[in-house]
Design a protein around this motif. Structure first.
Motif: not given
Length: 227
Positions: A75-79
């Motif tokens: 999720d951090k990468v996607n954000l």
């Protein structure tokens, strides 16, 4: 349409395959050499790079993309990918995968996300949609305008059964977009009559969902019968 997908795992490759079949250009980006499986989606462009790095996104010519899909399992990468796509490259449409439902609140316009897709939430919503009659089910959240795609199957006892669509005082910030009736998909007109078993799909502001559910509920008819 040109689409860049960050994350070339099973999800990213599946999305790429569908888009390619529909005639779109697709670029898959992943920093893991083991994820670069050109033979699995040979029609796509491939880039071995870190989608969180500006230099990588420059190489990907993200400014040429109509859509960016952040589909990694992190999720951090996607954000980060979503934020860079929107703020640095002005990509018109950014779609992001939510892996952990607890992080869903972060996937909004502030992080550059136009549409957040939570697989766990979507699966639970589809289960609810399949078994629920008379209950509002949230299928998808849109970041802009704090709006959701919601569904309700109209029970036989609902007060609005037999009512013209145009005669219903729908809540503000609510739009009836589709009526699914058996095998038919109807574009609602004012003259359409609501029938028991109709699956009604709305785009509605979250603040209006309770009001919408009350309007369509069985309890509304019960209360009217007591008056």
């Amino acid at each position: 349409m040109r689409v860049a997908i960050a994350g070339a795992g099973a999800v990213g490759r599946s999305i790429a395959g569908e888009l390619l079949e529909n005639g779109h250009e697709v670029l898959l980006i992943d920093k893991a050499p083991t994820a670069i499986s050109v033979e699995r989606v040979p029609q796509a462009e491939w880039l071995l790079a870190d989608a969180c790095e500006i230099t990588s996104l420059d190489e990907a010519a993200l400014q040429r993309c109509n859509v960016v899909i952040a589909a990694t399992g992190d999720d951090k990468v996607n954000l980060v990918v979503s934020l860079l796509a929107k703020t640095e490259y002005a990509v018109p449409r950014v779609v992001a995968r939510v892996n952990n439902p607890k992080n869903e609140w972060l996937f909004n316009e502030a992080w550059g996300v136009d549409v957040a897709v939570s697989t766990p939430r979507l699966m639970s919503a589809l289960v609810e949609e399949a078994v629920s009659v008379g209950d509002l089910v949230r299928l998808l959240r849109f970041s802009h305008g704090d709006a959701n795609l919601v569904e309700l199957t109209l029970p036989p006892e609902a007060a609005l059964v037999g009512t013209r669509v145009g005669d219903v005082a729908w809540p503000e910030d609510t739009s009836l977009v589709t009526i699914i009736r058996g095998t038919r998909v109807l574009t609602p007109t004012n003259d359409d009559i609501l029938e028991a078993g109709d699956e009604l799909l709305f785009v509605a502001a979250q603040a209006r969902e309770e009001q919408l559910e009350q309007l369509l509920s069985v309890q509304r008819q019960d209360a009217a019968g007591q008056v």
